[in-house]
Motif scaffolding. Structure first.
Motif, PDB file in Angstrom:
ATOM      1  N   MET A  39      -5.853  -6.868  -5.175  1.00 46.60           N
ATOM      2  CA  MET A  39      -6.873  -7.747  -5.738  1.00 46.60           C
ATOM      3  C   MET A  39      -8.125  -6.950  -6.069  1.00 46.60           C
ATOM      4  SD  MET A  39      -5.712 -10.852  -6.043  1.00 46.60           S
ATOM      5  CE  MET A  39      -7.257 -11.737  -6.323  1.00 46.60           C
ATOM      6  N   SER A  40      -8.677  -7.229  -7.237  1.00 38.34           N
ATOM      7  CA  SER A  40      -9.941  -6.638  -7.659  1.00 38.34           C
ATOM      8  C   SER A  40     -11.034  -7.684  -7.528  1.00 38.34           C
ATOM      9  CB  SER A  40      -9.837  -6.182  -9.119  1.00 38.34           C
ATOM     10  OG  SER A  40     -11.111  -5.859  -9.639  1.00 38.34           O
ATOM     11  N   VAL A  41     -12.138  -7.325  -6.900  1.00 39.67           N
ATOM     12  CA  VAL A  41     -13.292  -8.209  -6.750  1.00 39.67           C
ATOM     13  C   VAL A  41     -14.450  -7.629  -7.547  1.00 39.67           C
ATOM     14  CG1 VAL A  41     -15.007  -9.118  -5.147  1.00 39.67           C
ATOM     15  CG2 VAL A  41     -12.589  -9.119  -4.513  1.00 39.67           C
ATOM     16  N   ASN A  42     -14.950  -8.399  -8.497  1.00 38.10           N
ATOM     17  CA  ASN A  42     -16.099  -8.004  -9.320  1.00 38.10           C
ATOM     18  C   ASN A  42     -15.894  -6.620  -9.962  1.00 38.10           C
ATOM     19  OD1 ASN A  42     -17.391 -10.415  -8.829  1.00 38.10           O
ATOM     20  ND2 ASN A  42     -18.629  -9.617  -7.148  1.00 38.10           N
ATOM     21  N   GLY A  43     -14.679  -6.403 -10.446  1.00 32.46           N
ATOM     22  CA  GLY A  43     -14.389  -5.179 -11.183  1.00 32.46           C
ATOM     23  C   GLY A  43     -13.966  -3.997 -10.343  1.00 32.46           C
ATOM     24  N   GLY A  44     -13.785  -4.183  -9.033  1.00 31.21           N
ATOM     25  CA  GLY A  44     -13.321  -3.084  -8.183  1.00 31.21           C
ATOM     26  C   GLY A  44     -11.958  -2.584  -8.630  1.00 31.21           C
ATOM     27  N   PHE A  45     -11.728  -1.279  -8.483  1.00 34.49           N
ATOM     28  CA  PHE A  45     -10.515  -0.626  -8.994  1.00 34.49           C
ATOM     29  C   PHE A  45      -9.565  -0.354  -7.840  1.00 34.49           C
ATOM     30  CE2 PHE A  45      -8.377   3.174 -11.002  1.00 34.49           C
ATOM     31  CZ  PHE A  45      -7.782   2.464 -12.033  1.00 34.49           C
ATOM     32  N   PHE A  46      -8.381  -0.972  -7.867  1.00 39.97           N
ATOM     33  CA  PHE A  46      -7.481  -0.859  -6.721  1.00 39.97           C
ATOM     34  C   PHE A  46      -6.442   0.250  -6.843  1.00 39.97           C
ATOM     35  CE2 PHE A  46      -6.093  -4.831  -9.050  1.00 39.97           C
ATOM     36  CZ  PHE A  46      -5.067  -4.240  -9.771  1.00 39.97           C
ATOM     37  N   TYR A  47      -6.541   1.086  -7.866  1.00 34.49           N
ATOM     38  CA  TYR A  47      -5.645   2.235  -7.939  1.00 34.49           C
ATOM     39  C   TYR A  47      -6.359   3.463  -7.395  1.00 34.49           C
ATOM     40  CZ  TYR A  47      -1.799   0.192 -10.583  1.00 34.49           C
ATOM     41  OH  TYR A  47      -0.709  -0.542 -10.954  1.00 34.49           O
ATOM     42  N   ALA A  48      -5.778   4.056  -6.352  1.00 36.16           N
ATOM     43  CA  ALA A  48      -6.305   5.285  -5.769  1.00 36.16           C
ATOM     44  C   ALA A  48      -5.186   5.938  -4.974  1.00 36.16           C
ATOM     45  CB  ALA A  48      -7.498   4.997  -4.857  1.00 36.16           C
ATOM     46  N   ARG A  49      -5.263   7.244  -4.826  1.00 35.21           N
ATOM     47  CA  ARG A  49      -4.168   7.945  -4.159  1.00 35.21           C
ATOM     48  C   ARG A  49      -4.034   7.559  -2.697  1.00 35.21           C
ATOM     49  NH1 ARG A  49      -6.852  14.003  -4.506  1.00 35.21           N
ATOM     50  NH2 ARG A  49      -8.606  13.646  -3.085  1.00 35.21           N
ATOM     51  N   ASP A  50      -5.129   7.094  -2.059  1.00 32.09           N
ATOM     52  CA  ASP A  50      -5.066   6.740  -0.641  1.00 32.09           C
ATOM     53  C   ASP A  50      -5.012   5.233  -0.400  1.00 32.09           C
ATOM     54  OD1 ASP A  50      -7.624   6.256  -1.556  1.00 32.09           O
ATOM     55  OD2 ASP A  50      -8.652   7.222   0.124  1.00 32.09           O
ATOM     56  N   LEU A  51      -4.799   4.455  -1.464  1.00 29.10           N
ATOM     57  CA  LEU A  51      -4.747   3.003  -1.351  1.00 29.10           C
ATOM     58  C   LEU A  51      -3.338   2.523  -1.682  1.00 29.10           C
ATOM     59  CD1 LEU A  51      -6.877   0.768  -0.741  1.00 29.10           C
ATOM     60  CD2 LEU A  51      -7.088   0.451  -3.204  1.00 29.10           C
ATOM     61  N   PRO A  52      -2.684   1.781  -0.768  1.00 28.34           N
ATOM     62  CA  PRO A  52      -1.301   1.369  -1.032  1.00 28.34           C
ATOM     63  C   PRO A  52      -1.197   0.377  -2.176  1.00 28.34           C
ATOM     64  CG  PRO A  52      -2.132   0.296   0.949  1.00 28.34           C
ATOM     65  CD  PRO A  52      -3.169   1.299   0.543  1.00 28.34           C
ATOM     66  N   VAL A  53      -0.146   0.545  -2.973  1.00 26.22           N
ATOM     67  CA  VAL A  53       0.140  -0.324  -4.106  1.00 26.22           C
ATOM     68  C   VAL A  53       1.466  -1.023  -3.838  1.00 26.22           C
ATOM     69  CG1 VAL A  53       0.783  -0.347  -6.550  1.00 26.22           C
ATOM     70  CG2 VAL A  53      -1.101   1.107  -5.772  1.00 26.22           C
ATOM     71  N   GLY A  54       1.476  -2.347  -3.918  1.00 32.07           N
ATOM     72  CA  GLY A  54       2.708  -3.090  -3.689  1.00 32.07           C
ATOM     73  C   GLY A  54       2.507  -4.557  -3.988  1.00 32.07           C
ATOM     74  N   GLY A  55       3.601  -5.289  -4.058  1.00 33.53           N
ATOM     75  CA  GLY A  55       3.517  -6.690  -4.447  1.00 33.53           C
ATOM     76  C   GLY A  55       4.091  -7.640  -3.419  1.00 33.53           C
ATOM     77  N   TYR A  56       3.725  -8.906  -3.556  1.00 37.90           N
ATOM     78  CA  TYR A  56       4.303 -10.000  -2.791  1.00 37.90           C
ATOM     79  C   TYR A  56       5.398 -10.663  -3.637  1.00 37.90           C
ATOM     80  CZ  TYR A  56       0.126 -10.103   0.322  1.00 37.90           C
ATOM     81  OH  TYR A  56      -0.876  -9.813   1.209  1.00 37.90           O
ATOM     82  N   LYS A  57       6.160 -11.523  -2.999  1.00 37.10           N
ATOM     83  CA  LYS A  57       7.147 -12.370  -3.673  1.00 37.10           C
ATOM     84  C   LYS A  57       8.061 -11.531  -4.571  1.00 37.10           C
ATOM     85  CE  LYS A  57       3.916 -15.369  -5.119  1.00 37.10           C
ATOM     86  NZ  LYS A  57       3.335 -16.607  -5.705  1.00 37.10           N
ATOM     87  N   GLN A  58       8.274 -11.953  -5.807  1.00 32.45           N
ATOM     88  CA  GLN A  58       9.217 -11.249  -6.678  1.00 32.45           C
ATOM     89  C   GLN A  58       8.597 -10.047  -7.390  1.00 32.45           C
ATOM     90  OE1 GLN A  58      11.644 -13.745  -9.229  1.00 32.45           O
ATOM     91  NE2 GLN A  58      11.858 -15.299  -7.637  1.00 32.45           N
ATOM     92  N   SER A  59       7.438  -9.629  -6.911  1.00 30.72           N
ATOM     93  CA  SER A  59       6.800  -8.441  -7.477  1.00 30.72           C
ATOM     94  C   SER A  59       7.178  -7.162  -6.749  1.00 30.72           C
ATOM     95  CB  SER A  59       5.280  -8.602  -7.489  1.00 30.72           C
ATOM     96  OG  SER A  59       4.889  -9.516  -8.491  1.00 30.72           O
ATOM     97  N   GLY A  60       8.027  -7.255  -5.741  1.00 28.31           N
ATOM     98  CA  GLY A  60       8.517  -6.002  -5.188  1.00 28.31           C
ATOM     99  C   GLY A  60       8.674  -5.954  -3.693  1.00 28.31           C
ATOM    100  N   LEU A  61       9.147  -4.796  -3.237  1.00 24.38           N
ATOM    101  CA  LEU A  61       9.352  -4.481  -1.828  1.00 24.38           C
ATOM    102  C   LEU A  61       8.794  -3.087  -1.569  1.00 24.38           C
ATOM    103  CD1 LEU A  61      13.128  -5.481  -1.529  1.00 24.38           C
ATOM    104  CD2 LEU A  61      11.186  -6.851  -0.730  1.00 24.38           C
ATOM    105  N   GLY A  62       7.989  -2.949  -0.526  1.00 24.72           N
ATOM    106  CA  GLY A  62       7.473  -1.639  -0.170  1.00 24.72           C
ATOM    107  C   GLY A  62       6.185  -1.298  -0.900  1.00 24.72           C
ATOM    108  N   HIS A  63       5.747  -0.052  -0.708  1.00 28.20           N
ATOM    109  CA  HIS A  63       4.466   0.386  -1.253  1.00 28.20           C
ATOM    110  C   HIS A  63       4.569   1.767  -1.874  1.00 28.20           C
ATOM    111  CE1 HIS A  63       3.081  -2.809   1.479  1.00 28.20           C
ATOM    112  NE2 HIS A  63       2.081  -2.927   0.625  1.00 28.20           N
ATOM    113  N   GLU A  64       3.659   2.014  -2.786  1.00 29.48           N
ATOM    114  CA  GLU A  64       3.438   3.334  -3.352  1.00 29.48           C
ATOM    115  C   GLU A  64       2.014   3.749  -3.032  1.00 29.48           C
ATOM    116  OE1 GLU A  64       6.297   2.936  -7.289  1.00 29.48           O
ATOM    117  OE2 GLU A  64       4.135   2.596  -7.482  1.00 29.48           O
ATOM    118  N   CYS A  65       1.785   5.058  -2.963  1.00 28.93           N
ATOM    119  CA  CYS A  65       0.461   5.635  -2.708  1.00 28.93           C
ATOM    120  C   CYS A  65      -0.001   5.335  -1.276  1.00 28.93           C
ATOM    121  CB  CYS A  65      -0.567   5.169  -3.730  1.00 28.93           C
ATOM    122  SG  CYS A  65      -0.151   5.620  -5.420  1.00 28.93           S
TER     123      CYS A  65
END
Length: 521
Positions: A477-503
């Protein structure tokens, strides 16, 4: 072909859209590169050797802007994939790659240095085979992707692979430790929209944690992977078999990677439909999977948000990368009593989006990656109109562009929350503008799809926005334009958006097994 629409857009909007997610004006060398014809003979990388397929087959790589064949790529067949799996298995089982943390770090640092040296070639390749706007290629098509390597390289050596627990004073006493060990052979299957970035989110942590890898790139965009193969072979000490790269035009050949019992893990980024197939295949062999799948992200503008400032940029974001991004906020949710104002703002913005030839440094939106993808997007647009949504802008193939797989920036209003275009991932420059009654309704609307990958919230009250973000069932989730892609921030989804994390450390640990060891003392 030249940029279309920029004359109708304020300079502030063009600047804001141009600066999104690391976009910037191309320098002279990059501009020269993208205007040249591609060169080289893209090859497979199997067991340390760059070579043609056993069959000698090759497949065409088509420029989505000109619709012309730029060149061809070695087309892996079943015997090539079989050799890649055998090489990866042997490299994992018979070498010290899994246990020599310092060596892995050095190899990944070499790979980073080599890719940095060819970064402009990677950016140009994104323009040629993805159709990425040249001004956007410094982000996910190069800098963001390459930034992952040194971070995971350091983690390869610094990570605490053994955790000692307090002794257990039963009987003679027991010493206890938890060991983290690499999974083994990893099949990394990547999509065409951000081919380098999605490859790095798999290769970097998988290799850093001691696994061996077989990379199968998307057939629409193989040259990122074959350029990577050249750097691996020529500029690193990565041992033979540790990283194998097998582009193929045949989905049946690619599927071998998901069914072979010598493959310990399949890490896939792509559509939810293909993700389901991979889960089915993995169930047969009881193999680990990690999936980063589709999204239908909602951008929630709360009633105290500065709508006049946010709507034009929020609407234009969907056209970045021609809408071909799983996290792009393709549903814009606005308060019901400000809906008409939002319609005017978004419509004006869509009439001003600069789209066209991605080599033009003013362009934000290039073509769809292929004729098939363009037809898919157009079919969704037709479905939207048929189900009663109001077409406010765009909706077709640009009349002034004679070649290229282009779709106009497209805006829908009056979209029913259960409509196809509000529920399914379109993967094109199509935005649904949707009103909500109150905060609770906005959250219900955001959560009202099968997906849960990403989302955004804007509010003058940061604490309120964070509270809403916590109630949206999405992995990012991005709040007020915050950027959620970073090498030390996990990326992953709920529900049918996936299983597990990247980064992040979580993405590193996806590639590790857990072993409990109890020692009598």
């Amino acid at each position: 072909m030249t940029a279309t629409g920029s004359a109708q857009t304020s300079s502030e909007l063009q600047t804001a859209l141009g600066a999104m997610w690391g976009s910037r004006d191309p320098d002279v060398r990059l501009q020269e590169l993208v205007n040249q014809a591609p060169s080289g003979s893209p090859l497979l990388l199997i067991d340390g050797e760059r070579r043609e397929a056993h069959s000698g087959a090759r497949f065409d790589n088509v420029d989505p802007t000109t619709e012309r064949v730029m060149g061809s790529t070695a087309d892996a067949g079943p015997e090539d994939v079989e050799e890649a799996i055998a090489a990866a298995r042997r490299a994992f089982d018979e070498t010290t790659w899994a246990t020599d943390h310092a060596f892995r770090r050095r190899c990944l640092e070499q790979l980073h240095a080599g890719l940095v040296r060819v970064a402009d070639d990677l950016r140009a390749t994104a323009v040629w085979e993805v159709g990425a706007a040249v001004r956007t290629t410094h982000a996910f098509h190069s800098d963001f992707a390459l930034d992952l390597l040194p971070w995971f390289a350091e983690l390869a050596e610094s990570y605490d692979y053994d955790l000692t627990l307090p002794d257990q004073p039963w009987a003679a006493g027991t010493r206890r430790l938890i060991a983290r060990e690499p999974v083994g052979v990893v099949a990394a299957i990547t999509p065409w929209n951000f081919p380098l970035y999605t490859a790095m989110t798999k290769i970097a942590p998988a290799l850093a944690s001691g696994n061996t890898v077989i990379l199968k790139p998307a057939p629409q965009t193989p040259w990122h992977a074959t350029l990577l193969a050249r750097v691996v072979a020529e500029e690193t000490d990565i041992p033979a078999g540790v990283l194998n790269i097998v582009p193929t035009s045949d989905n049946a050949v690619a599927e071998i990677l998901t069914t072979d019992r010598r493959v310990d893990m399949v890490h896939f980024t792509g559509s939810t439909a293909v993700g389901r197939k991979i889960i089915t295949n993995s169930a047969e062999r009881i193999g680990r999977v990690a999936l980063e799948l589709g999204g239908k992200s909602a951008n929630i503008l709360l009633d105290d948000a500065p709508i006049a400032d946010i709507v034009p940029v929020a609407a234009g974001m969907v056209c970045w990368s021609a809408g071909q991004g799983c996290v792009l906020p393709t549903r814009l949710l606005v308060p019901q009593d400000r809906y008409d104002e939002a319609v005017q703002l978004a419509t004006a913005a869509y009439h001003g989006i600069a789209y066209g030839d991605p080599r033009d440094p003013l362009v934000i939106q290039g073509p769809q990656v292929s004729a098939v993808q363009r037809e898919r997007v157009l079919s969704f647009i037709e479905k939207g109109e048929a189900e009663g949504a109001t077409l406010l802008a765009g909706g077709g193939i640009p009349a002034h562009l004679d070649t290229g797989y282009f779709v106009e920036p497209t805006l829908f209003g009056d979209v029913d929350r259960n409509a196809t275009i509000a529920q399914q991932e379109i993967f094109g420059p199509v935005l649904c503008l949707m009103p909500y009654r109150d905060e609770a309704d906005a959250i219900a609307l955001a959560n009202g799809t099968a997906y849960g990958l990403a989302g955004s919230v804007f509010s003058a009250d940061q604490d309120r926005a964070v509270s809403v973000a916590r109630r949206v069932r999405s992995g990012m989730m991005s709040v007020n334009g915050g950027f959620f892609y970073a090498r030390d921030l996990p990326v992953g989804g709920y529900k049918q958006s996936g299983l597990g994390h990247e980064c992040g450390v979580q993405g590193f640990e996806e590639f590790l097994e857990t072993k409990a060891i109890a020692i009598g003392v």
